[in-house]
Scaffold this active site. Structure first.
Site, PDB file in Angstrom:
ATOM      1  N   HIS A  55       0.840  -1.193   0.000  1.00 43.43           N
ATOM      2  CA  HIS A  55       0.000   0.000   0.000  1.00 43.43           C
ATOM      3  C   HIS A  55       0.873   1.240   0.000  1.00 43.43           C
ATOM      4  O   HIS A  55       2.084   1.178   0.240  1.00 43.43           O
ATOM      5  CB  HIS A  55      -0.949  -0.005   1.198  1.00 43.43           C
ATOM      6  CG  HIS A  55      -0.323  -0.291   2.527  1.00 43.43           C
ATOM      7  ND1 HIS A  55       0.686   0.459   3.061  1.00 43.43           N
ATOM      8  CD2 HIS A  55      -0.566  -1.272   3.435  1.00 43.43           C
ATOM      9  CE1 HIS A  55       1.014  -0.032   4.236  1.00 43.43           C
ATOM     10  NE2 HIS A  55       0.284  -1.094   4.490  1.00 43.43           N
TER      11      HIS A  55
HETATM   12  P1  TYD Z   1      -2.255  -3.664   7.347  1.00 43.65           P
HETATM   13  O1  TYD Z   1      -2.214  -2.217   6.962  1.00 43.65           O
HETATM   14  O2  TYD Z   1      -2.868  -4.605   6.351  1.00 43.65           O
HETATM   15  O3  TYD Z   1      -0.802  -4.165   7.748  1.00 43.65           O
HETATM   16  P2  TYD Z   1       0.532  -4.202   6.826  1.00 43.65           P
HETATM   17  O4  TYD Z   1       0.904  -2.762   6.614  1.00 43.65           O
HETATM   18  O5  TYD Z   1       1.538  -4.937   7.605  1.00 43.65           O
HETATM   19  O6  TYD Z   1       0.202  -4.906   5.573  1.00 43.65           O
HETATM   20  O7  TYD Z   1      -3.036  -3.773   8.730  1.00 43.65           O
HETATM   21  C1  TYD Z   1      -3.502  -5.006   9.233  1.00 43.65           C
HETATM   22  C2  TYD Z   1      -4.764  -4.753  10.049  1.00 43.65           C
HETATM   23  O8  TYD Z   1      -4.498  -3.931  11.179  1.00 43.65           O
HETATM   24  C3  TYD Z   1      -5.831  -4.041   9.243  1.00 43.65           C
HETATM   25  O9  TYD Z   1      -7.078  -4.643   9.579  1.00 43.65           O
HETATM   26  C4  TYD Z   1      -5.812  -2.642   9.722  1.00 43.65           C
HETATM   27  C5  TYD Z   1      -5.306  -2.756  11.152  1.00 43.65           C
HETATM   28  N1  TYD Z   1      -4.489  -1.622  11.572  1.00 43.65           N
HETATM   29  C6  TYD Z   1      -4.979  -0.734  12.530  1.00 43.65           C
HETATM   30  O10 TYD Z   1      -6.122  -0.870  13.028  1.00 43.65           O
HETATM   31  N2  TYD Z   1      -4.200   0.308  12.925  1.00 43.65           N
HETATM   32  C7  TYD Z   1      -2.947   0.509  12.410  1.00 43.65           C
HETATM   33  O11 TYD Z   1      -2.247   1.471  12.803  1.00 43.65           O
HETATM   34  C8  TYD Z   1      -2.456  -0.415  11.405  1.00 43.65           C
HETATM   35  C9  TYD Z   1      -1.099  -0.239  10.797  1.00 43.65           C
HETATM   36  C10 TYD Z   1      -3.259  -1.460  11.030  1.00 43.65           C
END
Ligand code: TYD
Length: 142
Positions: A55
């Site tokens: 992302h």
């Molecule tokens: P995600 O953004 O997919 O993680 P990565 O960047 O490692 O791919 O986040 C995983 C899950 O956690 C998603 O359901 C969103 C949640 N999340 C939060 O609630 N707060 C946060 O600060 C982050 C980074 C993720």
């Protein structure tokens, strides 16, 4: 040559305050980290074949630090790409906003600490790569 956003992605080396008792690394917002830290999260238990991230963020800057173990971070601005190794607890990578990032090749013991400049807002994440490319290419020259 036009400056690439990838040039703004850079490794940061933090001072190690080591003595016979071990190491201590300090990271302070607006000093070692080029923003005020509003959010901290960490990622562990990801298998070697997992790719996380995938992302870009409209507003948030990040610094990622493998406080244990190792991983790789691939950054992409829609034109250029670069891979950084996070392999020491006193090394971080600074990621500006709008850069696409993949984190992968996690070692079994990897704990990836993520420092963010903004509170969590799901709406500021761009999670579709084709949309990201469209945004970046429409932004060209702005
Ligand atoms: P995600 O953004 O997919 O993680 P990565 O960047 O490692 O791919 O986040 C995983 C899950 O956690 C998603 O359901 C969103 C949640 N999340 C939060 O609630 N707060 C946060 O600060 C982050 C980074 C993720």
């Amino acid at each position: 040559m036009v400056k690439s956003m990838i040039d703004d992605c850079r490794l940061l080396e933090f001072p190690q305050n080591g003595d016979e008792r071990g190491h201590l690394v300090v990271v302070e917002g607006m000093k070692d980290i080029p923003f005020e830290i509003k959010r901290v999260f960490y990622i562990y238990g990801s298998d070697k074949d997992v790719i996380r991230g995938r992302h870009a963020n409209y507003n948030t800057e990040f610094v990622l630090i493998n406080v244990a173990g190792t991983s790789k971070v691939k950054v992409d601005d829609g034109t250029n790409q670069k891979v950084f190794d996070l392999d020491r607890p006193h090394i971080g990578i600074y990621l500006p906003k709008l850069v696409w990032k993949d984190m992968y090749d996690f070692s079994e013991d990897s704990v990836l600490l993520c420092l963010a400049s903004e509170h969590y807002d799901a709406g500021e994440y761009i999670r579709d790569y084709d949309s990201y490319l469209a945004i970046m290419h429409n932004n060209k020259g702005v």
